[in-house]
Design an enzyme around this catalytic site. Structure first.
Site, PDB file in Angstrom:
ATOM      1  N   SER A  46       0.847  -1.199   0.000  1.00 59.46           N
ATOM      2  CA  SER A  46       0.000   0.000   0.000  1.00 59.46           C
ATOM      3  C   SER A  46       0.874   1.238   0.000  1.00 59.46           C
ATOM      4  O   SER A  46       1.726   1.405   0.882  1.00 59.46           O
ATOM      5  CB  SER A  46      -0.891   0.008   1.244  1.00 59.46           C
ATOM      6  OG  SER A  46      -1.412   1.311   1.421  1.00 59.46           O
ATOM      7  N   HIS A  50      -1.268  -1.298  -4.193  1.00 61.09           N
ATOM      8  CA  HIS A  50      -2.563  -1.007  -3.580  1.00 61.09           C
ATOM      9  C   HIS A  50      -2.650   0.499  -3.343  1.00 61.09           C
ATOM     10  O   HIS A  50      -1.826   1.078  -2.628  1.00 61.09           O
ATOM     11  CB  HIS A  50      -2.634  -1.781  -2.260  1.00 61.09           C
ATOM     12  CG  HIS A  50      -3.914  -1.667  -1.519  1.00 61.09           C
ATOM     13  ND1 HIS A  50      -4.995  -2.480  -1.775  1.00 61.09           N
ATOM     14  CD2 HIS A  50      -4.284  -0.863  -0.496  1.00 61.09           C
ATOM     15  CE1 HIS A  50      -5.982  -2.178  -0.939  1.00 61.09           C
ATOM     16  NE2 HIS A  50      -5.581  -1.182  -0.155  1.00 61.09           N
ATOM     17  N   ASP A  74      -4.816   3.493  -1.906  1.00 59.74           N
ATOM     18  CA  ASP A  74      -5.899   3.800  -0.985  1.00 59.74           C
ATOM     19  C   ASP A  74      -6.484   5.172  -1.273  1.00 59.74           C
ATOM     20  O   ASP A  74      -5.837   6.194  -1.022  1.00 59.74           O
ATOM     21  CB  ASP A  74      -5.381   3.746   0.456  1.00 59.74           C
ATOM     22  CG  ASP A  74      -5.111   2.319   0.916  1.00 59.74           C
ATOM     23  OD1 ASP A  74      -6.035   1.491   0.830  1.00 59.74           O
ATOM     24  OD2 ASP A  74      -3.978   2.047   1.341  1.00 59.74           O
ATOM     25  N   MET A 114      -9.165   7.859  -0.242  1.00 59.86           N
ATOM     26  CA  MET A 114     -10.014   8.206   0.915  1.00 59.86           C
ATOM     27  C   MET A 114     -10.579   9.604   0.718  1.00 59.86           C
ATOM     28  O   MET A 114      -9.858  10.504   0.274  1.00 59.86           O
ATOM     29  CB  MET A 114      -9.187   8.188   2.204  1.00 59.86           C
ATOM     30  CG  MET A 114      -8.460   6.883   2.456  1.00 59.86           C
ATOM     31  SD  MET A 114      -7.643   6.936   4.069  1.00 59.86           S
ATOM     32  CE  MET A 114      -6.717   5.408   4.019  1.00 59.86           C
ATOM     33  N   HIS A 157      -8.297   0.783  -3.869  1.00 59.29           N
ATOM     34  CA  HIS A 157      -9.196   0.530  -2.740  1.00 59.29           C
ATOM     35  C   HIS A 157      -9.912   1.843  -2.443  1.00 59.29           C
ATOM     36  O   HIS A 157      -9.316   2.767  -1.895  1.00 59.29           O
ATOM     37  CB  HIS A 157      -8.364   0.040  -1.539  1.00 59.29           C
ATOM     38  CG  HIS A 157      -9.162  -0.150  -0.284  1.00 59.29           C
ATOM     39  ND1 HIS A 157      -8.565  -0.308   0.947  1.00 59.29           N
ATOM     40  CD2 HIS A 157     -10.500  -0.245  -0.067  1.00 59.29           C
ATOM     41  CE1 HIS A 157      -9.507  -0.458   1.871  1.00 59.29           C
ATOM     42  NE2 HIS A 157     -10.685  -0.418   1.280  1.00 59.29           N
ATOM     43  N   MET A 211     -12.112   4.013  -0.491  1.00 58.55           N
ATOM     44  CA  MET A 211     -12.784   4.257   0.790  1.00 58.55           C
ATOM     45  C   MET A 211     -13.520   5.581   0.659  1.00 58.55           C
ATOM     46  O   MET A 211     -13.152   6.602   1.254  1.00 58.55           O
ATOM     47  CB  MET A 211     -11.748   4.273   1.921  1.00 58.55           C
ATOM     48  CG  MET A 211     -11.249   2.879   2.265  1.00 58.55           C
ATOM     49  SD  MET A 211      -9.695   2.889   3.161  1.00 58.55           S
ATOM     50  CE  MET A 211      -8.562   3.019   1.783  1.00 58.55           C
ATOM     51  N   MET A 245     -11.515  -6.353   5.409  1.00 63.79           N
ATOM     52  CA  MET A 245     -10.660  -5.426   6.152  1.00 63.79           C
ATOM     53  C   MET A 245     -10.277  -6.047   7.498  1.00 63.79           C
ATOM     54  O   MET A 245     -11.141  -6.515   8.241  1.00 63.79           O
ATOM     55  CB  MET A 245     -11.380  -4.086   6.389  1.00 63.79           C
ATOM     56  CG  MET A 245     -11.575  -3.226   5.138  1.00 63.79           C
ATOM     57  SD  MET A 245     -10.037  -2.822   4.273  1.00 63.79           S
ATOM     58  CE  MET A 245      -9.106  -1.917   5.533  1.00 63.79           C
ATOM     59  N   ASP A 259      -6.463  -6.616   4.364  1.00 58.79           N
ATOM     60  CA  ASP A 259      -5.829  -5.299   4.351  1.00 58.79           C
ATOM     61  C   ASP A 259      -5.858  -4.713   5.749  1.00 58.79           C
ATOM     62  O   ASP A 259      -6.942  -4.495   6.309  1.00 58.79           O
ATOM     63  CB  ASP A 259      -6.589  -4.414   3.355  1.00 58.79           C
ATOM     64  CG  ASP A 259      -6.039  -2.999   3.241  1.00 58.79           C
ATOM     65  OD1 ASP A 259      -4.948  -2.738   3.770  1.00 58.79           O
ATOM     66  OD2 ASP A 259      -6.717  -2.170   2.603  1.00 58.79           O
TER      67      ASP A 259
HETATM   68  C1  DX5 Z   1      -6.208   1.322   5.715  1.00 58.49           C
HETATM   69  C2  DX5 Z   1      -5.758   1.057   4.304  1.00 58.49           C
HETATM   70  C3  DX5 Z   1      -4.622   0.113   4.231  1.00 58.49           C
HETATM   71  C4  DX5 Z   1      -3.369   0.573   4.906  1.00 58.49           C
HETATM   72  C5  DX5 Z   1      -2.655  -0.626   5.414  1.00 58.49           C
HETATM   73  O1  DX5 Z   1      -7.438   1.956   5.682  1.00 58.49           O
HETATM   74  O2  DX5 Z   1      -6.806   0.515   3.532  1.00 58.49           O
HETATM   75  O3  DX5 Z   1      -4.369  -0.246   2.871  1.00 58.49           O
HETATM   76  O4  DX5 Z   1      -2.514   1.280   4.075  1.00 58.49           O
HETATM   77  O5  DX5 Z   1      -1.560  -0.217   6.141  1.00 58.49           O
HETATM   78  P1  DX5 Z   1      -0.818  -1.211   7.153  1.00 58.49           P
HETATM   79  O6  DX5 Z   1      -0.310  -2.381   6.348  1.00 58.49           O
HETATM   80  O7  DX5 Z   1       0.268  -0.375   7.720  1.00 58.49           O
HETATM   81  O8  DX5 Z   1      -1.828  -1.650   8.164  1.00 58.49           O
HETATM   82 ZN    ZN Z   2      -6.409  -0.395   1.582  1.00 56.99          ZN
END
Ligand code: DX5
Ligand code: ZN
Length: 218
Positions: free
Chosen positions: A9, A32, A34, A36, A65, A67, A136, A174
């Site tokens: 990620s 990956h 993210d 948000m 991903h 969110m 998750m 994740d």
């Molecule tokens: C959290 C994200 C993850 C995050 C994981 O909301 O979706 O992808 O980056 O980070 P680690 O591996 O540090 O938990």
């Molecule tokens: Zn993620």
């Protein structure tokens, strides 16, 4: 032995040097990304224009991903951008079957994510509409959180349902994935692993990817 997939990620990468950070993970299966929106989760990262630039320079395919709220409205644009895989949250979609079909029709793999407290069972009948189920293993929003063992039974139930119905759906986990927790998640049935801090927090990110892949391949 079945080889698992490791998708680092970039949430834990240096956002000012993303191109260089992407080169460090060229031995990964996908990156990956993210997304948000500071609404579905209490954090803000990046949106489609930046994702498109990441896509242009990434040595590996993108695994987005999302969110974000109102996934039905926004997720198809990520598939239109040519991303290999687009994952929306079940909690943010009013019509997840329609949305998964739209993603596939645009040429992306369709992923659907469940927060830790969201039950799998209401979605079992739509597994065949998905290429990937993201369970998750932390509350979404931030990197560096501890793996929630309470999600292991859901991973096991998802694996049993997938094997039982014969559909080809990957199980991604994740959040909090380390060389230690990846073993428990793999034994429960996950086969695609996202790792942020475990990869970008390591002195050698590509070595960390190799070690995680070894630990998560049963
Ligand atoms: C959290 C994200 C993850 C995050 C994981 O909301 O979706 O992808 O980056 O980070 P680690 O591996 O540090 O938990
Ligand atoms: Zn993620």
């Amino acid at each position: 032995m079945t080889q698992c997939c490791i998708n680092p990620s970039i949430l834990s990468a240096d956002f000012v040097n993303l191109e260089a950070e992407l080169q460090k993970i060229s031995n990964a299966d996908s990156v990956h990304v993210d997304v948000m929106d500071n609404h579905f989760v209490p954090n803000l990262t990046l949106g489609l224009p930046v994702v498109q630039r990441i896509q242009a320079v990434s040595p590996v395919p993108l695994d987005a991903h999302l969110m974000i709220s109102d996934a039905d409205r926004w997720a198809p644009g990520y598939a239109d951008a040519g991303l290999a895989s687009v994952t929306f949250h079940a909690e943010a979609s009013i019509a997840p079957v329609k949305l998964a079909r739209e993603l596939r029709a645009r040429g992306s793999k369709a992923g659907m994510a469940l927060r830790p407290a969201t039950a799998l069972e209401p979605y079992l009948d739509m597994l065949s509409e998905l290429d990937m189920l993201l369970i998750m293993t932390v509350e979404p929003g931030f990197g560096g959180q501890a793996f929630l063992d309470l999600t292991l039974p859901k991973i096991r139930r998802a694996r049993a349902a997938i094997e039982g119905s014969g559909v080809n759906v990957a199980i991604q986990v994740d959040g909090g994935i380390t060389e230690e927790t990846i073993v428990r998640a793999a034994e429960a049935g996950a086969n695609v692993f996202v790792a942020g801090s475990a990869v970008y927090g390591a002195a050698d990110p590509s070595g960390a990817i190799d070690r995680l892949r070894k630990a998560g391949s049963l």
